[in-house]
Design an enzyme around this catalytic site. Sequence first.
Site, PDB file in Angstrom:
ATOM      1  N   LYS A   1      76.083  96.032 109.309  1.00 29.92           N
ATOM      2  CA  LYS A   1      76.522  96.373 107.948  1.00 29.92           C
ATOM      3  C   LYS A   1      75.390  97.093 107.208  1.00 29.92           C
ATOM      4  CE  LYS A   1      77.036  93.502 104.280  1.00 29.92           C
ATOM      5  NZ  LYS A   1      76.621  94.199 103.053  1.00 29.92           N
TER       6      LYS A   1
ATOM      7  N   LYS B   1      80.941  99.887  98.596  1.00 28.92           N
ATOM      8  CA  LYS B   1      81.650  99.319  97.436  1.00 28.92           C
ATOM      9  C   LYS B   1      81.867 100.384  96.364  1.00 28.92           C
ATOM     10  CE  LYS B   1      80.289  94.460  97.866  1.00 28.92           C
ATOM     11  NZ  LYS B   1      79.166  94.440  98.813  1.00 28.92           N
TER      12      LYS B   1
ATOM     13  N   ARG C   1      71.918  86.555 105.694  1.00 27.85           N
ATOM     14  CA  ARG C   1      70.702  85.734 105.695  1.00 27.85           C
ATOM     15  C   ARG C   1      70.606  84.663 106.781  1.00 27.85           C
ATOM     16  NH1 ARG C   1      71.336  85.239  99.308  1.00 27.85           N
ATOM     17  NH2 ARG C   1      73.466  85.572 100.051  1.00 27.85           N
TER      18      ARG C   1
HETATM   19  O1  C5P Z   1      73.295  86.943 103.365  1.00 25.68           O
HETATM   20  P1  C5P Z   1      74.786  86.811 103.262  1.00 25.68           P
HETATM   21  O2  C5P Z   1      75.418  86.269 104.517  1.00 25.68           O
HETATM   22  O3  C5P Z   1      75.230  86.115 102.000  1.00 25.68           O
HETATM   23  O4  C5P Z   1      75.266  88.355 103.158  1.00 25.68           O
HETATM   24  C1  C5P Z   1      76.577  88.712 102.822  1.00 25.68           C
HETATM   25  C2  C5P Z   1      76.653  90.205 102.729  1.00 25.68           C
HETATM   26  O5  C5P Z   1      77.997  90.574 102.453  1.00 25.68           O
HETATM   27  C3  C5P Z   1      75.797  90.813 101.620  1.00 25.68           C
HETATM   28  O6  C5P Z   1      75.285  92.041 102.112  1.00 25.68           O
HETATM   29  C4  C5P Z   1      76.761  91.072 100.487  1.00 25.68           C
HETATM   30  O7  C5P Z   1      76.408  92.224  99.764  1.00 25.68           O
HETATM   31  C5  C5P Z   1      78.074  91.320 101.248  1.00 25.68           C
HETATM   32  N1  C5P Z   1      79.297  91.003 100.527  1.00 25.68           N
HETATM   33  C6  C5P Z   1      79.573  89.767  99.991  1.00 25.68           C
HETATM   34  N2  C5P Z   1      80.738  89.532  99.306  1.00 25.68           N
HETATM   35  C7  C5P Z   1      81.639  90.484  99.186  1.00 25.68           C
HETATM   36  C8  C5P Z   1      81.396  91.751  99.743  1.00 25.68           C
HETATM   37  C9  C5P Z   1      80.210  91.960 100.424  1.00 25.68           C
HETATM   38  O8  C5P Z   1      78.746  88.859 100.129  1.00 25.68           O
HETATM   39  N3  C5P Z   1      82.797  90.244  98.614  1.00 25.68           N
END
Ligand code: C5P
Length: 236
Positions: A31, A60, A213
């Site tokens: 991603k 987005k 993360r």
């Molecule tokens: O680190 P983590 O697992 O929380 O990362 C989630 C990723 O997905 C981040 O890059 C965040 O920007 C993205 N994202 C999200 N929620 C959404 C769309 C995208 O957490 N609805």
Amino acid sequence: MAQLIVALDVPSADEAERLIDRLYELDVIFKIGMESLYGYPERIFSYCEARDVRYFVDAKLHDIPRTVGAAMRALVRPGAHIINVHALGGAEMMRAAVDAAHERASELGISQPHVFAVTILTSHSSDDLAGIGLAGDAAANATRLAALARAAGCSGVVCSAHEVTALKSRLGADFLTLTPGIRPSGSEHGDQRRVMTPAQAVAVGADYLVVGRPITGASDPLAAARAVLDEMKQHA
Ligand code: C5P
């Protein structure tokens, strides 16, 4: 079978490239989100394309229809498997994005990327929605926005895994769902609110699971990604 998407949310191109190299053998989707898209766009696209990995451009997009269509044209490239917009931009904006993606892909002679629409961010709780003036809970808002996205020609939506069952029963199993907010049991939630484990997300039928993360912050990202994939396979 659900697919794993690993978020390349790291501050430098060197770190992103190292992560791609370390996870390469797993054949996951990467991603490219705001941190890499704004921080080091040319390097990340070139690297993904040189290594022939599939990626999801988490742009987005949310603006007037013409601007979003033009931005979408700029983002369509070989390797861009999914590109997203915000459903809150409305039906006309989503349609402009879908049309631009299809037009540009056929001009370039490449396969058409999926256009996905973000419904409600997984960091939002129902209280946050009230704060920005959206009545109803996250699930009701996500379902309404997903219906709009489907009518505008999107392939699927970004939503919480908690919303997948309701969305699929309303819009059909073939309407794809991509779920961030995935946390293996015992890992930190951070700023995410509506979370599920990889096993739970696969069990409810999510098509793509985004994990950032818990993998990028692990001392051994390859082992962490393998553990997520194993959990997904066991519950498929
Ligand atoms: O680190 P983590 O697992 O929380 O990362 C989630 C990723 O997905 C981040 O890059 C965040 O920007 C993205 N994202 C999200 N929620 C959404 C769309 C995208 O957490 N609805």
